[in-house]
Design a protein around this motif. Structure first.
Motif, short mmCIF file in Angstrom:
data_model
loop_
_atom_site.label_atom_id
_atom_site.label_comp_id
_atom_site.label_asym_id
_atom_site.label_seq_id
_atom_site.Cartn_x
_atom_site.Cartn_y
_atom_site.Cartn_z
N ALA A 1 -16.38 1.80 -51.09
CA ALA A 1 -17.61 2.65 -50.73
C ALA A 1 -16.95 4.10 -51.48
CB ALA A 1 -17.57 3.38 -49.62
N VAL A 2 -17.83 4.33 -51.66
CA VAL A 2 -16.92 6.92 -51.94
C VAL A 2 -16.64 7.33 -51.11
CG1 VAL A 2 -17.73 8.07 -54.10
CG2 VAL A 2 -18.33 5.78 -55.21
N PHE A 3 -16.20 7.93 -51.05
CA PHE A 3 -15.71 8.68 -49.41
C PHE A 3 -16.07 9.68 -50.15
CE2 PHE A 3 -13.55 5.17 -48.68
CZ PHE A 3 -14.75 4.52 -47.35
N GLN A 4 -16.87 11.26 -49.45
CA GLN A 4 -15.93 12.71 -49.37
C GLN A 4 -15.69 12.72 -48.85
OE1 GLN A 4 -19.01 14.79 -51.66
NE2 GLN A 4 -19.68 12.93 -52.48
N GLU A 5 -15.46 14.04 -49.17
CA GLU A 5 -13.33 14.82 -48.17
C GLU A 5 -14.83 15.80 -47.40
OE1 GLU A 5 -10.07 16.90 -50.57
OE2 GLU A 5 -10.42 14.66 -51.75
N GLY A 6 -14.18 15.92 -45.93
CA GLY A 6 -15.26 16.79 -45.24
C GLY A 6 -16.32 16.30 -44.52
N GLU A 7 -16.95 14.57 -44.49
CA GLU A 7 -18.13 13.65 -44.10
C GLU A 7 -17.79 13.66 -43.35
OE1 GLU A 7 -20.67 10.23 -45.91
OE2 GLU A 7 -19.01 10.53 -47.05
N ASN A 8 -18.55 13.29 -41.91
CA ASN A 8 -18.46 13.63 -40.38
C ASN A 8 -18.52 11.89 -40.37
OD1 ASN A 8 -17.51 15.74 -39.95
ND2 ASN A 8 -19.79 16.21 -39.65
N VAL A 9 -17.74 10.72 -40.07
CA VAL A 9 -18.41 9.07 -39.85
C VAL A 9 -17.72 9.00 -38.26
CG1 VAL A 9 -17.54 8.82 -42.49
CG2 VAL A 9 -15.63 9.01 -40.37
N THR A 10 -18.66 7.97 -38.05
CA THR A 10 -17.72 7.27 -37.11
C THR A 10 -16.94 5.77 -36.89
OG1 THR A 10 -20.36 7.76 -36.02
CG2 THR A 10 -18.64 6.07 -35.29
N VAL A 11 -16.27 5.54 -36.85
CA VAL A 11 -15.03 4.31 -37.10
C VAL A 11 -14.98 3.88 -35.93
CG1 VAL A 11 -12.61 4.03 -37.44
CG2 VAL A 11 -13.75 5.83 -38.10
N THR A 12 -15.32 2.79 -36.34
CA THR A 12 -15.25 1.07 -34.80
C THR A 12 -14.54 0.21 -35.28
OG1 THR A 12 -18.02 1.93 -34.84
CG2 THR A 12 -16.60 0.03 -33.00
N VAL A 13 -13.41 -0.31 -34.35
CA VAL A 13 -12.53 -1.22 -34.67
C VAL A 13 -12.53 -2.37 -33.49
CG1 VAL A 13 -10.24 -1.85 -34.66
CG2 VAL A 13 -11.07 0.16 -35.64
N ASN A 14 -13.09 -3.40 -33.78
CA ASN A 14 -12.94 -4.71 -32.92
C ASN A 14 -13.63 -4.78 -31.89
OD1 ASN A 14 -10.39 -5.68 -34.44
ND2 ASN A 14 -9.16 -5.19 -32.76
N ASP B 1 -7.19 6.98 -27.02
CA ASP B 1 -6.55 7.08 -25.93
C ASP B 1 -5.80 6.00 -26.58
OD1 ASP B 1 -7.07 4.67 -23.55
OD2 ASP B 1 -5.81 6.46 -23.17
N THR B 2 -4.08 5.93 -25.84
CA THR B 2 -3.12 5.16 -26.17
C THR B 2 -2.92 3.60 -26.25
OG1 THR B 2 -1.73 6.15 -24.20
CG2 THR B 2 -0.91 7.40 -25.90
N GLU B 3 -3.48 3.76 -24.79
CA GLU B 3 -4.55 2.67 -23.90
C GLU B 3 -4.68 1.23 -25.45
OE1 GLU B 3 -3.10 -0.99 -22.26
OE2 GLU B 3 -2.05 0.85 -21.58
N ILE B 4 -6.29 1.73 -26.42
CA ILE B 4 -7.10 1.66 -27.36
C ILE B 4 -5.25 1.54 -28.56
CG2 ILE B 4 -8.39 1.83 -29.08
CD1 ILE B 4 -9.74 3.43 -26.04
N LEU B 5 -5.01 1.95 -29.08
CA LEU B 5 -3.88 2.49 -29.83
C LEU B 5 -2.40 0.73 -29.61
CD1 LEU B 5 -2.58 3.66 -32.35
CD2 LEU B 5 -1.00 5.00 -30.80
N ARG B 6 -2.23 0.87 -28.06
CA ARG B 6 -1.48 -0.11 -28.44
C ARG B 6 -1.73 -0.80 -28.33
NH1 ARG B 6 0.03 -3.15 -23.10
NH2 ARG B 6 2.79 -3.67 -23.16
N ASN B 7 -2.54 -1.15 -27.78
CA ASN B 7 -3.75 -2.29 -27.72
C ASN B 7 -4.15 -2.97 -29.85
OD1 ASN B 7 -4.16 -3.63 -25.52
ND2 ASN B 7 -6.20 -2.46 -25.33
N LEU B 8 -4.26 -2.00 -30.91
CA LEU B 8 -4.56 -2.15 -31.92
C LEU B 8 -3.45 -2.72 -32.81
CD1 LEU B 8 -7.54 0.22 -32.68
CD2 LEU B 8 -7.69 -1.88 -33.02
N THR B 9 -2.33 -2.22 -31.92
CA THR B 9 -1.58 -2.31 -32.68
C THR B 9 -0.30 -3.54 -32.06
OG1 THR B 9 0.14 -0.90 -31.15
CG2 THR B 9 -0.71 0.37 -33.23
#
Length: 109
Positions: free
Chosen positions: A59-72, A98-106
């Motif tokens: 995709a083409v992205f625009q700097e400053g654009e508001n988005v929603t990121v979903t992982v797993n 949250d550090t617990e989410i970060l830990r689970n992803l890593t």
């Protein structure tokens, strides 16, 4: 020309990573990016920290654009695109992750 203070001693190279917190390299292909008013875009999460992430998508992205990121299929995270280059973009989360989410992803990748 060298300065007198550095003339006879070795000068260490400048630090390339000036981030306050480290980014963790991950490869999570079950990520998505949603722009306001459009469908979700399939993305790959390349690295993440509590304050942001780097994603790759067709995709083409625009700097400053508001988005929603979903992982797993986890709770969506609101973010702002702060840079883009080719198919990659850097996102800064609106709220610290949250550090617990970060830990689970890593640990999962």
């Amino acid at each position: 020309m060298a300065l007198k203070s550095t003339r006879y001693r070795k000068v260490e190279p400048a630090a390339l990573n000036r981030r306050a917190v480290p980014r963790h390299e991950v490869t999570v292909s079950s990520a998505s990016l949603k722009r306001k008013g459009s469908k979700s875009i399939v993305a790959t999460l390349l690295d993440i920290s509590i304050y942001g992430c780097r994603i790759e998508a067709d995709a083409v992205f625009q700097e400053g654009e508001n988005v929603t990121v979903t992982v797993n299929q986890q709770a969506p995270m609101k973010a702002t695109l702060v840079w883009q280059k080719t198919k990659q973009a850097g996102c800064r989360f609106a709220d610290a992750l949250d550090t617990e989410i970060l830990r689970n992803l890593t640990l999962a990748s």
